[in-house]
Design an enzyme around this catalytic site. Structure first.
Site, PDB file in Angstrom:
ATOM      1  N   GLY A  90       0.720  -1.187   0.068  1.00 68.48           N
ATOM      2  CA  GLY A  90      -0.015   0.022   0.043  1.00 68.48           C
ATOM      3  C   GLY A  90       0.823   1.208  -0.142  1.00 68.48           C
ATOM      4  O   GLY A  90       0.383   2.225  -0.385  1.00 68.48           O
ATOM      5  N   ARG A  91       1.913   1.333   0.442  1.00 72.30           N
ATOM      6  CA  ARG A  91       2.843   2.359   0.632  1.00 72.30           C
ATOM      7  C   ARG A  91       4.429   1.931   0.262  1.00 72.30           C
ATOM      8  O   ARG A  91       5.127   2.585   0.859  1.00 72.30           O
ATOM      9  CB  ARG A  91       2.860   2.887   2.015  1.00 72.30           C
ATOM     10  CG  ARG A  91       3.298   1.892   3.179  1.00 72.30           C
ATOM     11  CD  ARG A  91       3.476   2.567   4.393  1.00 72.30           C
ATOM     12  NE  ARG A  91       3.612   1.825   5.407  1.00 72.30           N
ATOM     13  CZ  ARG A  91       4.163   2.261   6.534  1.00 72.30           C
ATOM     14  NH1 ARG A  91       4.280   3.335   6.867  1.00 72.30           N
ATOM     15  NH2 ARG A  91       4.131   1.295   7.563  1.00 72.30           N
ATOM     16  N   ASP A 123      -2.240   6.561   3.560  1.00 70.07           N
ATOM     17  CA  ASP A 123      -1.970   7.766   2.906  1.00 70.07           C
ATOM     18  C   ASP A 123      -0.598   7.187   2.104  1.00 70.07           C
ATOM     19  O   ASP A 123      -0.024   8.298   1.544  1.00 70.07           O
ATOM     20  CB  ASP A 123      -1.704   8.902   3.746  1.00 70.07           C
ATOM     21  CG  ASP A 123      -0.762   8.470   4.903  1.00 70.07           C
ATOM     22  OD1 ASP A 123      -0.190   7.489   4.819  1.00 70.07           O
ATOM     23  OD2 ASP A 123      -0.427   9.384   5.896  1.00 70.07           O
ATOM     24  N   GLY A 124      -0.258   6.129   2.379  1.00 76.02           N
ATOM     25  CA  GLY A 124       0.904   5.629   1.463  1.00 76.02           C
ATOM     26  C   GLY A 124       2.334   6.053   2.025  1.00 76.02           C
ATOM     27  O   GLY A 124       3.326   5.836   1.221  1.00 76.02           O
ATOM     28  N   ARG A 181       6.098 -13.827   0.242  1.00 78.12           N
ATOM     29  CA  ARG A 181       5.611 -13.874   1.609  1.00 78.12           C
ATOM     30  C   ARG A 181       4.364 -15.288   1.407  1.00 78.12           C
ATOM     31  O   ARG A 181       3.900 -15.459   0.325  1.00 78.12           O
ATOM     32  CB  ARG A 181       4.772 -12.479   2.019  1.00 78.12           C
ATOM     33  CG  ARG A 181       5.518 -11.436   1.932  1.00 78.12           C
ATOM     34  CD  ARG A 181       4.752 -10.304   1.464  1.00 78.12           C
ATOM     35  NE  ARG A 181       5.250  -9.219   1.233  1.00 78.12           N
ATOM     36  CZ  ARG A 181       5.757  -8.179   1.933  1.00 78.12           C
ATOM     37  NH1 ARG A 181       5.558  -8.202   3.284  1.00 78.12           N
ATOM     38  NH2 ARG A 181       6.390  -6.998   1.651  1.00 78.12           N
ATOM     39  N   ASP A 250       1.173 -12.086   5.763  1.00 78.08           N
ATOM     40  CA  ASP A 250       2.061 -11.155   4.857  1.00 78.08           C
ATOM     41  C   ASP A 250       3.481 -10.729   5.524  1.00 78.08           C
ATOM     42  O   ASP A 250       4.174 -10.277   4.668  1.00 78.08           O
ATOM     43  CB  ASP A 250       0.793  -9.957   4.708  1.00 78.08           C
ATOM     44  CG  ASP A 250       0.702  -9.203   5.779  1.00 78.08           C
ATOM     45  OD1 ASP A 250      -0.075  -9.799   6.835  1.00 78.08           O
ATOM     46  OD2 ASP A 250       0.945  -7.999   5.981  1.00 78.08           O
TER      47      ASP A 250
HETATM   48  P1  AMP Z   1       2.400  -3.801   7.664  1.00 81.04           P
HETATM   49  O1  AMP Z   1       1.663  -3.445   9.100  1.00 81.04           O
HETATM   50  O2  AMP Z   1       3.470  -2.393   7.668  1.00 81.04           O
HETATM   51  O3  AMP Z   1       2.879  -5.052   7.446  1.00 81.04           O
HETATM   52  O4  AMP Z   1       1.268  -3.309   6.788  1.00 81.04           O
HETATM   53  C1  AMP Z   1       0.197  -4.156   6.598  1.00 81.04           C
HETATM   54  C2  AMP Z   1      -0.532  -3.849   5.396  1.00 81.04           C
HETATM   55  O5  AMP Z   1      -0.888  -2.077   5.443  1.00 81.04           O
HETATM   56  C3  AMP Z   1       0.260  -3.599   3.980  1.00 81.04           C
HETATM   57  O6  AMP Z   1      -0.695  -3.921   3.051  1.00 81.04           O
HETATM   58  C4  AMP Z   1       0.792  -2.101   3.964  1.00 81.04           C
HETATM   59  O7  AMP Z   1       1.161  -1.857   2.548  1.00 81.04           O
HETATM   60  C5  AMP Z   1      -0.584  -1.329   4.371  1.00 81.04           C
HETATM   61  N1  AMP Z   1      -0.328  -0.042   4.941  1.00 81.04           N
HETATM   62  C6  AMP Z   1       0.440   0.187   6.251  1.00 81.04           C
HETATM   63  N2  AMP Z   1       0.645   1.550   6.200  1.00 81.04           N
HETATM   64  C7  AMP Z   1      -0.078   1.991   5.209  1.00 81.04           C
HETATM   65  C8  AMP Z   1      -0.193   3.519   4.958  1.00 81.04           C
HETATM   66  N3  AMP Z   1       0.183   4.396   5.785  1.00 81.04           N
HETATM   67  N4  AMP Z   1      -0.562   3.822   3.600  1.00 81.04           N
HETATM   68  C9  AMP Z   1      -1.069   2.526   2.757  1.00 81.04           C
HETATM   69  N5  AMP Z   1      -1.049   1.316   3.012  1.00 81.04           N
HETATM   70  C10 AMP Z   1      -0.454   1.158   4.344  1.00 81.04           C
HETATM   71 MG    MG Z   2       3.636  -5.978   6.238  1.00 74.59          MG
END
Ligand code: AMP
Ligand code: MG
Length: 491
Positions: A90-91, A123-124, A181, A250
């Site tokens: 997502g980001r 917000d990415g 993953r 993931d």
């Molecule tokens: P994570 O907790 O970093 O492993 O992220 C879990 C999921 O949420 C993944 O698909 C990330 O890409 C998405 N994600 C986390 N933070 C953001 C953000 N600020 N904007 C967009 N996607 C996010």
């Molecule tokens: Mg992750």
């Protein structure tokens, strides 16, 4: 833009259906906060090239280097047990795969580089503190000898990011042996086209577990090999008191590298129920649950592989289940190997398991610091009995009994004391990224002072070597800190 990176993008070439081509959001005033010179060299690039304005533009995603093909990768995932069929980057973006100076293929990846088609409500973006944090944690793990994704750079974007307050934005540049993953397989299996899953299996085998290609059932051999890599990884985490914090499918790699250091933390006082993550209300990912969660996550990997294990679903389930049931014994073998080294005993010494688990029970009873206790055991062989009771005056006959057993195990194994203590020093780190040190470095870094962060990185780069003047890096947090401490995910 030409760079010295040698790209060869096998994921993009072989696995259409598992990504979206995408570009980073423009950063208005990029500023390099941290660069890993050693890793840059390993990737075949001079650090000076990456420090130049053009190099920083590449690291922040403002310009795409020749040969790179940025994509947002698609994956699914079980998050805290609940299935999300479409997560994805997502980001983040996979810039491409770099062939390093040893000929090894490594993903070059940006995190915090703007919204992608997988951003959902996010917000990415990412902020300086958490990106420096991921950098510290993964490089500390690497120095501890634990398989991990690596940190190449952190670049401030010059843009503000809205969190609870406005915070400086940053991009973290990550290097991994791949970003495949468990969730990648879950996603591939959900597509209508069975060829995607088959190609993913071939790709993963070629990249990480090549011996599986020659097995009678390659998909089963892949599961077996990933299981071993994860069993070893989790055993290594356990032996340094590391809590990943968000072992969603993931965030579980096929390579066996640690990834996605969001709310992770090292434990000070030993307590298997320790949880730091603010979102882990039920303690699902507590320290002591990590092996069982690892096995659960591998079962989630088995599911998408079933159709490739046997045409008869019942037979496939039976074979995968028989394999997965062996996870505890694999994990135990890796754990014991590590514990033997930590105790300074031969790997096959029959008392290792009991000595280690009894020691952990005593640590818990006395609220002892995990890292200091293990490190201090070497002094027991040198005649000290201060271990496990550095501050308390409490006399515990069980501690004396344990110390006697530990010493006699060494006598019986006729391990030379000098050799044993030297070996133990290489298995029991003195410096780990303790939460209070990390927090102090990040708050200073967010406020523009990178000196504490740089000092911490230096200390953690040699975790097994005691150095004068660094006592405060070896000591536990001040009283009360750990009770209050929480880590945050997705920040
Ligand atoms: P994570 O907790 O970093 O492993 O992220 C879990 C999921 O949420 C993944 O698909 C990330 O890409 C998405 N994600 C986390 N933070 C953001 C953000 N600020 N904007 C967009 N996607 C996010
Ligand atoms: Mg992750």
């Amino acid at each position: 833009m030409t760079t010295s990176f040698r790209f060869d993008n096998s994921f993009v070439r072989e696995l259409s259906g598992l990504y979206e081509q995408w570009n980073a959001t423009h950063a208005s005033a990029p500023e390099l906060l941290a660069l890993n010179d050693e890793l840059a060299h390993a990737l075949g690039v001079e650090p000076a090239e990456l420090r130049s304005p053009a190099g920083v533009d590449v690291l922040v995603g403002n310009s795409v280097p020749d040969g790179a093909e940025p994509v947002a990768q698609a994956y699914a995932g079980h998050q805290f047990g609940g299935f999300s069929p479409r997560l994805g980057d997502g980001r983040a973006l996979l810039l491409g795969e770099v062939i390093d100076v040893d000929g090894v293929r490594r993903d070059l990846h940006l995190k915090g580089s703007g919204r992608t088609p997988f951003a959902r409500g996010g917000d990415g973006l990412a902020t300086v503190g958490p990106m420096l944090r991921e950098f510290v944690m993964c490089e500390a793990m690497h120095a501890l000898g634990i398989p991990t994704t690596r940190g190449l750079a952190v670049v401030a974007t010059g843009d503000q990011v809205r969190r609870e307050t406005m915070l400086p934005g940053a991009v973290f540049v990550r290097v991994a042996s791949s970003h495949l993953r468990v969730g990648t397989f879950q996603y591939a299996a959900s597509l209508d086209d069975p060829d995607v899953l088959a190609s993913l299996v071939d790709h993963a085998i070629a990249r990480h577990h090549p011996a599986a290609a020659d097995a009678a059932v390659p998909a089963l051999a892949l599961l077996d090999s990933v299981m071993d890599a994860q069993a070893e990884l989790i055993a290594r985490w356990m032996n340094v008191g590391f809590i990943h914090g968000v072992m969603n499918t993931d965030n579980v790699t096929i390579s066996g590298e640690s990834i996605d250091f969001g709310p992770c933390a090292f434990m000070d006082r030993y307590d298997p129920e320790t949880v730091f993550s603010s979102i882990d209300q039920g303690g699902r990912y507590a320290y002591g649950n990590q092996p069982a969660i690892g096995q659960w996550n591998l079962a989630r990997l088995a599911e998408p592989l079933l159709t490739l294990i046997d045409d008869d679903l019942d037979v496939a389930v039976e074979r995968a289940t028989a394999l997965l049931q062996r996870f505890p014994e694999r994990y135990e073998a890796h754990l014991l190997a590590g514990q033997a080294a930590k105790l300074g005993l031969p790997a096959d010494h029959r008392d290792v398991g009991e000595l280690a688990s009894d020691l952990l029970a005593l640590m818990q009873r006395h609220g002892a610091d995990f890292t200091m206790t293990w490190r201090g055991l070497r002094d027991v062989l040198d005649g000290s009995d201060a271990v496990l009771r550095p501050e308390s005056n409490v006399v515990d006959p069980d501690v004396d009994a344990w110390l006697a057993r530990f010493r006699s195990a060494h006598v019986a194994a006729s391990v030379n004391v000098g050799d044993a203590t030297a070996a133990m020093d290489l298995a029991n780190p003195i410096y780990v990224p303790r939460n209070h040190l990390v927090e102090a470095a990040l708050s200073a870094g967010t406020a523009g002072d990178l000196a504490p962060f740089e000092e911490l990185m230096d200390v953690l780069a040699a975790p097994f070597t005691e150095r004068v003047g660094l006592d405060r890096f070896a000591e536990p947090a001040p009283d009360g800190f750990a009770d209050e401490y929480q880590t945050f995910c997705g920040t």
